[in-house]
Design an enzyme around this catalytic site. Structure first.
Site, mmCIF file in Angstrom:
data_model
loop_
_atom_site.group_PDB
_atom_site.id
_atom_site.type_symbol
_atom_site.label_atom_id
_atom_site.label_comp_id
_atom_site.label_asym_id
_atom_site.label_seq_id
_atom_site.Cartn_x
_atom_site.Cartn_y
_atom_site.Cartn_z
ATOM 1 N N CYS B 160 0.813 -1.223 0.000
ATOM 2 C CA CYS B 160 0.000 0.000 0.000
ATOM 3 C C CYS B 160 0.845 1.272 0.000
ATOM 4 O O CYS B 160 0.293 2.379 0.031
ATOM 5 C CB CYS B 160 -0.965 -0.037 1.166
ATOM 6 N N HIS B 299 -1.447 8.293 6.210
ATOM 7 C CA HIS B 299 -1.841 6.988 5.671
ATOM 8 C C HIS B 299 -3.232 6.662 6.214
ATOM 9 O O HIS B 299 -4.101 6.285 5.460
ATOM 10 C CB HIS B 299 -0.801 5.938 6.064
ATOM 11 N N GLU B 310 0.800 5.583 13.669
ATOM 12 C CA GLU B 310 1.048 6.772 12.843
ATOM 13 C C GLU B 310 0.695 8.046 13.605
ATOM 14 O O GLU B 310 1.443 9.031 13.567
ATOM 15 C CB GLU B 310 0.230 6.705 11.546
ATOM 16 N N LYS B 328 -8.854 8.654 3.228
ATOM 17 C CA LYS B 328 -9.417 7.295 3.134
ATOM 18 C C LYS B 328 -10.815 7.214 3.750
ATOM 19 O O LYS B 328 -11.545 6.266 3.497
ATOM 20 C CB LYS B 328 -8.486 6.285 3.800
ATOM 21 N N HIS B 333 -9.525 2.568 1.151
ATOM 22 C CA HIS B 333 -8.088 2.355 0.998
ATOM 23 C C HIS B 333 -7.826 1.842 -0.420
ATOM 24 O O HIS B 333 -8.191 0.707 -0.745
ATOM 25 C CB HIS B 333 -7.618 1.353 2.035
ATOM 26 N N PHE B 391 1.984 -3.353 3.882
ATOM 27 C CA PHE B 391 2.261 -4.638 4.529
ATOM 28 C C PHE B 391 3.702 -5.030 4.214
ATOM 29 O O PHE B 391 4.207 -4.773 3.120
ATOM 30 C CB PHE B 391 1.323 -5.726 3.990
#
Lengths: 77, 403
Positions: B160, B299, B310, B328, B333, B391
């Site tokens: 991502c 993110h 984060e 998002k 996402h 990931f």
């Protein structure tokens, strides 16, 4: 057979129908070797016409392919 | 400090907000989720997603072209066309134009469908187009074929973070003078049953009943992300070249930080050490300090772990309190497209002096000391960060400055 081939070219390979004539060549229709593999698969699976992609690729025009389809259909036991 | 200074001179976007930059930005500014019940996921554990609406590939690309492309490449080509729409490509030196696209898995839809054909019909039933359609590198190759670009042609895959990584790699190619122009971006179209089942089984997806409120970054009640699809492409040049050519510069990419957590296959390092390092690297490129950051497009996935780590990193590293948002909440996402789409949103935020809202943020997680936008906030932005994490612990931070 011509209409069968035309339908495959239009439905599966998305060739514009107005481009398809008996004299149209594979270059005219922008058909590459992968397209002939697809054509061979559909002819075999949906129409019981077993023609290899190499045999199809050797044909010059749509009319030649139709002639080969007719010949192969006549070969059926 | 490397003094990175790359001009953004073109933007293209396909998101669940619609086809085009205007549609995507309007959706994000409106702050309304695009998530909906997905008929193709009927019977799954999780049945919501953010799909691109009204995407007619035959009309946009021509049926003859579209039939040989996986959906991920279709989305990317449409975004690329928009990105270069204002350009006279005949004036470009095609040998000096590169393409760098990020994608997490390439043509997952084709791969899954053809695997079904293999199981049902055997190997001779498999399409000869399975590889040209699903290989991840094909998306950059197709963009090159579309426009005749003959420079470096790359696909990067950092899950991502892919879209942001692609932009960073493109900036490096320009800074090293290997290219004069690079089309850079990200794409994914992975709302196929296998991928979605995988996300659901690992517990990454929201299981809320109401699609519209499911993606809620930084909210105390967040429970996972909503998967989406999309593509974003930016036209990048060295800023000095853009200025010399009198081009319209939308914003500048002035920093890029790339790091690895080296921690776990899915979970972020709870200390966020590599995220801190990536942020510091991006700021060092920009010749900026933490207090110079006005805005962060986080993110912000809406998962418990990402948003906590984060958010804590942002609070500790950027004590000046930049206005944070996670788009998002609106788009879901976008996976490999997320970093590029969010870079586009950050460019627009910087250019227009507005921070878009974080949809569905009702109650900020009390463990986070962040200033998160919940409505459109007018704000002069000289420097913004766009965060992307993948990931496998792959991180990319872009620093984007006013033109």
């Amino acid at each position: 057979m011509y209409e069968t081939l035309k339908k495959i070219l239009v439905d599966t390979l998305k060739v514009a129908p107005e481009q398809i004539t008996p004299d149209a060549t594979k270059d005219d229709l922008d058909l590459d070797s992968l397209a002939f593999v697809e054509l061979s698969m559909v002819l075999g699976k949906e129409h019981d016409l077993h023609i290899s992609d190499d045999e199809l690729f050797d044909m010059e025009t749509v009319g030649d392919i139709v002639a080969l389809m007719r010949e192969r259909a006549g070969d059926r036991p | 400090m490397t003094g990175l200074d790359i001009a953004v001179t073109g933007l293209g976007l396909v998101t669940p907000g619609g086809v085009g930059v205007e549609a995507g930005w309007a959706a994000v500014r409106a702050g309304r989720s695009t998530a909906a019940r997905d008929p193709l996921l009927a019977g799954h554990e999780v049945t919501i997603s953010c799909r691109v609406p009204d995407f007619d590939a035959d009309a946009l690309l021509g049926a003859r072209r579209a039939v040989r492309l996986d959906r991920f490449t279709r989305l990317a080509l449409v975004a690329a066309r928009e990105a270069v729409a204002g350009e006279d490509l005949r004036t470009w030196d095609s040998a000096r134009v590169g393409v760098v696209i990020g994608t997490s898995a390439g043509g997952g839809e084709t791969f899954e469908r053809q695997h079904g054909v293999l199981l049902a019909d055997g190997p001779t039933g498999v399409s000869p187009l399975v590889l040209p359609m699903h290989l991840p590198n094909m998306v950059a190759g197709q963009v090159a074929i579309e426009f005749g670009f003959r420079g470096p042609n790359l696909v990067v895959s950092t899950a991502c973070a892919s879209g942001a990584t692609a932009i960073g790699v493109a900036c490096d190619l320009l800074a090293a003078r290997r290219c004069d122009v690079v089309l850079a971006g990200g794409v994914d179209a992975l709302l196929n049953p296998l991928t979605m089942a995988g996300f659901a089984r690992m517990g990454a997806l929201s299981r809320r009943d109401d699609p519209a409120t499911a993606s809620r970054p930084f909210d105390v009640d967040r429970d996972g992300f909503v998967a989406g699809e999309g593509a974003a492409v930016l036209v990048l040049r060295r800023a000095e070249d853009a200025r010399a050519d009198g081009r319209r510069v939308r914003a500048r990419v002035v920093g890029y930080g790339a790091t690895a957590d080296a921690h776990h296959i899915t979970n972020p390092d709870p200390e966020g050490r590599a995220v801190v390092a990536a942020t510091r690297a991006a700021l060092a490129d920009a010749g900026a300090s933490a207090s110079d950051v006005d805005h962060v497009n986080a993110h912000g996935t809406s998962t418990q772990l990402n948003d906590l780590v984060e958010g804590r990193v942002l609070a500790e590293l950027l004590p000046s309190g930049p206005l944070v948002t996670s788009t998002k909440g609106v788009t879901g996402h976008l996976l490999g497209a997320a970093g590029a789409a969010e870079a586009v949103f950050t460019v627009l935020a910087v250019e227009q002096g507005v921070v878009p809202p974080t949809a569905n943020l009702t109650t900020l997680d009390p463990r986070l000391d962040l200033d998160v936008a919940t409505a459109v906030v007018p704000r002069g932005i000289d420097l913004a960060l766009s965060n992307s994490f993948g990931f496998g612990g792959q991180n990319a931070v872009l620093a984007i400055a006013k033109a």
